[in-house]
Design an enzyme around this catalytic site. Structure first.
Site, PDB file in Angstrom:
ATOM      1  N   LYS A   1       0.851  -1.191   0.000  1.00 55.05           N
ATOM      2  CA  LYS A   1       0.000   0.000   0.000  1.00 55.05           C
ATOM      3  C   LYS A   1       0.885   1.239   0.000  1.00 55.05           C
ATOM      4  O   LYS A   1       1.900   1.282   0.683  1.00 55.05           O
ATOM      5  CB  LYS A   1      -0.874  -0.015   1.261  1.00 55.05           C
ATOM      6  CG  LYS A   1      -2.274   0.451   1.000  1.00 55.05           C
ATOM      7  CD  LYS A   1      -3.211   0.046   2.113  1.00 55.05           C
ATOM      8  CE  LYS A   1      -4.594   0.586   1.788  1.00 55.05           C
ATOM      9  NZ  LYS A   1      -5.621  -0.003   2.612  1.00 55.05           N
TER      10      LYS A   1
ATOM     11  N   GLU B   1     -19.817  -6.045   9.409  1.00 50.63           N
ATOM     12  CA  GLU B   1     -20.761  -5.301  10.245  1.00 50.63           C
ATOM     13  C   GLU B   1     -21.824  -6.211  10.846  1.00 50.63           C
ATOM     14  O   GLU B   1     -22.199  -6.058  12.013  1.00 50.63           O
ATOM     15  CB  GLU B   1     -21.404  -4.171   9.435  1.00 50.63           C
ATOM     16  CG  GLU B   1     -20.461  -3.020   9.081  1.00 50.63           C
ATOM     17  CD  GLU B   1     -19.542  -3.293   7.897  1.00 50.63           C
ATOM     18  OE1 GLU B   1     -19.725  -4.337   7.231  1.00 50.63           O
ATOM     19  OE2 GLU B   1     -18.641  -2.473   7.631  1.00 50.63           O
TER      20      GLU B   1
ATOM     21  N   ARG C   1     -25.561  -2.833   6.259  1.00 52.42           N
ATOM     22  CA  ARG C   1     -25.201  -4.237   6.058  1.00 52.42           C
ATOM     23  C   ARG C   1     -25.730  -5.141   7.163  1.00 52.42           C
ATOM     24  O   ARG C   1     -25.841  -6.344   6.988  1.00 52.42           O
ATOM     25  CB  ARG C   1     -23.667  -4.369   6.078  1.00 52.42           C
ATOM     26  CG  ARG C   1     -22.972  -4.136   4.791  1.00 52.42           C
ATOM     27  CD  ARG C   1     -23.091  -5.376   3.910  1.00 52.42           C
ATOM     28  NE  ARG C   1     -22.692  -5.077   2.560  1.00 52.42           N
ATOM     29  CZ  ARG C   1     -21.447  -5.126   2.124  1.00 52.42           C
ATOM     30  NH1 ARG C   1     -20.472  -5.485   2.927  1.00 52.42           N
ATOM     31  NH2 ARG C   1     -21.172  -4.836   0.884  1.00 52.42           N
TER      32      ARG C   1
HETATM   33  C1  LIG Z   1     -19.049  -2.685   4.165  1.00 54.16           C
HETATM   34  C2  LIG Z   1     -17.886  -1.733   4.294  1.00 54.16           C
HETATM   35  N1  LIG Z   1     -17.361  -1.491   5.515  1.00 54.16           N
HETATM   36  C3  LIG Z   1     -16.326  -0.641   5.652  1.00 54.16           C
HETATM   37  C4  LIG Z   1     -15.799  -0.012   4.567  1.00 54.16           C
HETATM   38  C5  LIG Z   1     -14.682   1.001   4.729  1.00 54.16           C
HETATM   39  N2  LIG Z   1     -13.499   0.595   3.988  1.00 54.16           N
HETATM   40  C6  LIG Z   1     -13.173   1.112   2.796  1.00 54.16           C
HETATM   41  S1  LIG Z   1     -11.805   0.464   2.156  1.00 54.16           S
HETATM   42  C7  LIG Z   1     -11.577  -0.510   3.488  1.00 54.16           C
HETATM   43  C8  LIG Z   1     -10.395  -1.425   3.558  1.00 54.16           C
HETATM   44  C9  LIG Z   1     -10.411  -2.379   2.459  1.00 54.16           C
HETATM   45  O1  LIG Z   1      -9.281  -3.174   2.550  1.00 54.16           O
HETATM   46  P1  LIG Z   1      -8.861  -4.041   1.309  1.00 54.16           P
HETATM   47  O2  LIG Z   1     -10.041  -4.730   0.754  1.00 54.16           O
HETATM   48  O3  LIG Z   1      -7.724  -4.886   1.706  1.00 54.16           O
HETATM   49  O4  LIG Z   1      -8.426  -2.975   0.243  1.00 54.16           O
HETATM   50  P2  LIG Z   1      -7.129  -2.012   0.277  1.00 54.16           P
HETATM   51  O5  LIG Z   1      -7.610  -0.684   0.752  1.00 54.16           O
HETATM   52  O6  LIG Z   1      -6.125  -2.600   1.190  1.00 54.16           O
HETATM   53  O7  LIG Z   1      -6.700  -1.966  -1.125  1.00 54.16           O
HETATM   54  C10 LIG Z   1     -12.584  -0.332   4.427  1.00 54.16           C
HETATM   55  C11 LIG Z   1     -12.680  -0.997   5.723  1.00 54.16           C
HETATM   56  C12 LIG Z   1     -16.385  -0.280   3.319  1.00 54.16           C
HETATM   57  N3  LIG Z   1     -15.959   0.314   2.201  1.00 54.16           N
HETATM   58  N4  LIG Z   1     -17.409  -1.135   3.217  1.00 54.16           N
END
Ligand SMILES: Cc1ncc(C[n+]2csc(CCOP(=O)(O)OP(=O)(O)O)c2C)c(N)n1
Length: 633
Positions: free
Chosen positions: A282, A368, A396
């Protein structure tokens, strides 16, 4: 002319030689870092998948092949290479391109998102449609390791693996959700990456497979694939995916373009469910983002030279800070209090709680529904769980709120951050529905504070209440610095607060709308319209005693809430008054029943008429209509 500026779509990209791709990756990083320094955005997440995005567009045939990105916050390279380079400076701006992927924005955006965990299910839907329609194209879902903490991802994988359909899951494994990833799956992925023995063996077998493919073609490759599979199954945690019905390829260095291209080309040529495990970093290529990956996951405008925020924090704390500090302090008084987050410790402020009470803090991953049922389980044993979840993400968990918490009357507290209009994140992240969905839950106490003190007071009330309780607050600064927690008393349960008295109209305001309502009343007083203003901090139960007084005093009641007008507080109040006081007319002001476009929050509020001037305008118009109708009689 740069390479990037010559690319209007995948066809231009495919004209580049492979050895030009690293140069293109460099240009993309520069462009993203520069533009996001003005607009803000998910820069860290997007920097990590520059090479992966290039390789996907280089080796696949988008839009004929359908590539889906889970969440879509990491897809800036995708945007830059699919015709949106010129528009990129408008990212997240009013009338600009979205910070996520949107079907209406590009034919390359196969499935809109913003919430995590949807890509696998949607990809399987697309692959199934392809098969039903007798078409031939490839479908791939790019899913982060964070999104692999979502139950939904597994529901999709379970179904896809069993279906045997031609579908590719690309796991973008950077070890991070927004904060460091949590849970067993994350450990499993880490284990695959860390095991040098498996890696060496796999490399060996894979090398053989590629060579055989070149010399003998597909038939002999089957033998090699079987060999590779057996070796993997013997030694590797990739077995996890294989058990679900996916052929596993990886781990691949997600910044090694030749390797990525080779692997994707090879995997594309196969069929059946398969997974490519890509390891990325990242924030790659921008040292600020590399050194603080959580902060740089996504952030507001910054100075690209110093890495400092362009807008310095000043004035009162954000609501998020108030809740973080408040919960931490209340936990000192209440040993039974625990805090739960679904992968958003800093976003919801409970990282403050985590620092002070690590043993009473739980990050359950992007889950969630699980967070809520986990809280319900805790509550059955006398623990007092507080779920800090954004309004939009709690959607959710609606069934869990009703089925696991409300039906059993369990005392779980829901703190819904980002309630209301959310600004630049746009439609997918709007916190506009929680009033409507929470009011519909039996046993649920629904509240909204007007300021930080009242938020703390309501938390005290919640902890003294034996039943489900929720409160909501926006993505904004609190109106003022709150008092120390120990000095703030509980808000008497089920009571409203009369802030101003009048005789023409009663304005019943909710949460963030209390201050604008008071200002509106002052504006209206200058026009000779005298309004009472009531802070309806309890949306349910209603303060029936105060409501009776108001009904006796006013013929017109105007409700104001920062939430959808459909089935909101206004509708709830109107339904109550229509039987007891049919002579009182209720006019509900709120967010109209349509999708609200991305823009700064203040602009969105103005567009919805939820400002002092907007509220005053509506009430003036109402009064004029009323006078005209009286005159006509
Ligand atoms: C249902 C839901 N809960 C929380 C979030 C907030 N959120 C956005 S990106 C993220 C992290 C995602 O991690 P990953 O899938 O590994 O993607 P990366 O950012 O590491 O590329 C979170 C928790 C979301 N988008 N959707």
């Amino acid at each position: 002319m740069t390479l990037l500026s010559s690319i209007r779509g995948p066809a231009d990209l495919k004209r580049l030689r492979r050895d030009q791709l690293p140069e293109l990756a460099g240009e993309i990083r520069e462009r993203m870092i520069e533009c996001c320094s003005i607009t803000g955005g998910h820069i860290g997440a997007s920097l990590g998948v520059v090479e992966l995005s290039i390789a996907l567009l280089y080796e696949f045939d988008s839009p004929a092949d359908k590539i889906l990105w889970d969440v879509g916050h990491q897809a800036y390279t995708w945007k830059l290479l699919t015709g949106r380079n010129d528009a990129f400076p408008t990212l997240r701006q009013r009338d600009g391109i979205s910070g996520f992927l949107k079907r209406s924005e590009s034919e390359h955006d196969q499935f809109g998102a913003g919430h995590a965990g949807t890509a696998m299910s949607a990809a399987l839907g697309i692959a199934t449609a392809r098969d039903l329609q007798g078409e031939q194209y490839k479908v791939a879902a790019v899913v982060g390791d964070g999104a692999l903490t979502c139950g939904l991802s597994y529901e999709g994988m379970n179904n896809a693996g069993h279906s045997g359909r031609d579908i590719i899951l690309i796991v973008n494994d950077n070890g991070m959700s927004i904060s460091p990833n949590v849970g067993a799956i994350s450990k499993t992925l880490g284990g695959i990456v860390a095991d040098p023995r498996t890696n060496r063996l796999r490399e060996l077998v894979k090398g053989m497979t590629f060579k055989l493919a070149e010399v003998f073609g597909e038939r002999v490759v089957d033998f090699a694939k079987n060999l590779e599979e057996s070796v993997k199954n013997l030694f590797s945690a990739g077995m996890f995916f294989e058990e679900l019905g996916f052929r596993y390829f990886g781990p691949i260095d997600g910044h090694d373009l030749p390797k990525l291209c080779d692997t994707l080309r090879f995997v594309r040529s196969m069929s059946g469910p398969r997974v490519v495990h890509v390891v990325t970093e990242k924030g790659k290529g921008f040292h600020f983002a590399e050194s603080n990956r959580e902060k740089w996951h996504g952030l507001a405008a910054y100075d690209p030279v110093t890495g400092e925020a362009r807008k310095k924090a000043s004035g009162p704390p954000t609501w998020t800070q108030v809740i973080g500090d408040g919960l931490s302090a209340l936990a000192d008084e209440h040993p039974e209090l625990v805090a739960i987050t679904a992968a958003m410790p800093s976003g919801t402020g409970v990282n403050i709680f985590q620092a002070r009470h690590p043993e009473r803090f739980f990050d359950v991953g992007i889950a969630e529904g699980h967070a809520v049922t986990f809280a319900a389980g805790l509550a059955t044993q006398g623990i007092r769980p507080v779920c800090a979840i954004y309004s939009t993400f709690l959607q959710r968990a609606y069934d869990n709120v009703i089925h696991d918490v409300a039906v059993q009357k369990l005392p779980v507290v829901f703190c819904m951050d980002r309630a209301g209009l959310v600004g630049e994140d746009g439609q997918t992240h709007m916190g506009l529905y929680d009033i409507a969905y929470m009011l519909a839950v039996p046993e649920m106490t629904v509240t909204a504070p007007k300021d930080g003190d009242e938020l703390i007071g309501l938390l005290r009330t919640a902890l003294a209440h034996d039943g489900p309780f929720c409160t909501r607050y926006p993505r904004d600064k609190a109106p003022a610095e709150p008092r120390p927690v120990r000095d703030v008393p509980a808000v008497p349960y089920g009571t409203w607060e009369q802030l101003r008295r009048g005789q023409d109209v009663a304005i019943l305001a909710v949460g963030t709308m209390v201050a604008p309502a008071v200002e509106a009343a002052e504006l209206l007083a200058r026009e000779g319209i005298e309004c009472g203003v009531v802070n309806c901090r309890f949306l349910k139960p209603l303060d029936m005693a105060t409501l009776e007084l108001l009904a006796a005093q006013y013929r017109t009641v105007v409700t104001v809430e920062e939430g959808t007008i459909v089935n909101g507080f206004g509708a709830y109040l109107a339904e109550t008054l229509q039987t007891t006081h049919p002579e009182v007319r209720v006019i509900a002001l709120g967010v109209p029943d349509r999708l609200v476009e991305q823009a700064p929050r203040a602009e969105q509020l103005a567009l919805c008429g939820l400002t002092p001037a907007g509220i005053a305008r509506r009430i003036t118009a109402l009064q004029h209509e009323h006078e005209e109708s009286l005159g006509a009689r």
